[in-house]
Design an enzyme around this catalytic site. Sequence first.
Site, PDB file in Angstrom:
ATOM      1  N   VAL A  57       4.643   3.679   1.912  1.00 34.59           N
ATOM      2  CA  VAL A  57       3.925   2.400   1.861  1.00 34.59           C
ATOM      3  C   VAL A  57       2.554   2.600   2.490  1.00 34.59           C
ATOM      4  CG1 VAL A  57       3.906   0.007   2.657  1.00 34.59           C
ATOM      5  CG2 VAL A  57       6.065   1.073   1.977  1.00 34.59           C
ATOM      6  N   GLY A  58       1.530   2.074   1.835  1.00 34.84           N
ATOM      7  CA  GLY A  58       0.162   2.213   2.352  1.00 34.84           C
ATOM      8  C   GLY A  58      -0.334   0.949   3.027  1.00 34.84           C
ATOM      9  N   GLY A 108      -8.883   2.836   0.805  1.00 27.73           N
ATOM     10  CA  GLY A 108      -9.111   4.163   1.366  1.00 27.73           C
ATOM     11  C   GLY A 108      -7.783   4.820   1.667  1.00 27.73           C
ATOM     12  N   GLY A 110      -4.707   5.194   3.125  1.00 28.40           N
ATOM     13  CA  GLY A 110      -3.972   4.167   3.852  1.00 28.40           C
ATOM     14  C   GLY A 110      -3.432   4.567   5.212  1.00 28.40           C
ATOM     15  N   THR A 166      -7.757   1.188  -6.102  1.00 29.45           N
ATOM     16  CA  THR A 166      -7.106   0.017  -5.498  1.00 29.45           C
ATOM     17  C   THR A 166      -8.035  -1.190  -5.626  1.00 29.45           C
ATOM     18  OG1 THR A 166      -5.783   1.250  -3.940  1.00 29.45           O
ATOM     19  CG2 THR A 166      -6.550  -0.888  -3.181  1.00 29.45           C
TER      20      THR A 166
END
Length: 313
Positions: free
Chosen positions: A207-208, A230, A232, A178
Amino acid sequence: MTQPFSIAIHGGAGTILPEQMSDELKAAILDDLEQSVRRGHQVLEQGGDALDAVVAAVKVLEDSPNFNAGKGSVLTNKEMVEMDASVMHGKVLDAGAVAGVRHIKNPVELARDVMNQSHHVLLIGEGAEAFAFEHGHAFTEQDYFFTDRRYQQLQSMKDKGLFVLSESKYPDDKKFGTVGAVALDQEGNLAAATSTGGITNKQYGRVGDSAIIGAGTYAENGNVAVSTTGMGEFFIRKTVASDVAARMRYLQQDIHVACDSVIQGELKAMGGEGGLIAVNSQGEVHFAMNSCGMYRACIDIAGKLSIKIYADE
Ligand code: ASP
């Protein structure tokens, strides 16, 4: 005399081990990190806004297949790419975010458009893409994002019945992550941006934290800008980015104590692996991680470039 300005970026945290990294890959990643941080810094140097700087820096990493954002994003359990991104400008706490987008080349630019051109903060899936096409983003085929390595990574996780951070240990010597950026501009504005493909083998529709203001991204002028990476689910429950800001605002903790208290303290105790980057209103940068590595770089207020990978560097 110009006012201080600085920028920091990350390319994901996790189990990044020297023995699992080829020289070739390391060189490519270091090169991408340098290009990204320099691109953002150039915007600041020319007197540009902190938000434009972080978006420019993140875009470089989204366009590289070496990171888990834009091209090279990890795959869901349905073998598709679904990306999340968010941005925040600290001046009036403006923010924009998108989640679960599948056909947008640069989700971070779409997040900025949501902030600047809609009345909302977070748009998801089909609605986010309809908004994108109305605002000049081109439809991008899934094939563009797709890489063989991500496919192999997904198969390996499916066989094990696991889902993982893109940087976690898996039978593959390549590590990707990410991405995010934080900056202070010459006007004293703080901004943050984060973009991701999420975690490998995630349930489609998941969704994170990277899409969630206060969890993955936060910026508040006079205080701090934060971007996280990290697992999420932990970062959302611990509202990591806003927790750092709150510690600095209410407890008057400095940037180093605030960041490490969250990452090495309660988050770690909950089992939340990962890290963050932060910059304060004086342009001081802090990198925090409880994993063995985080791709990261900064150009500080003295103009000094620094690029690192492992936690003990
Ligand atoms: N935070 C991201 C997510 O959970 C993953 C990462 O940082 O690599 O979606």
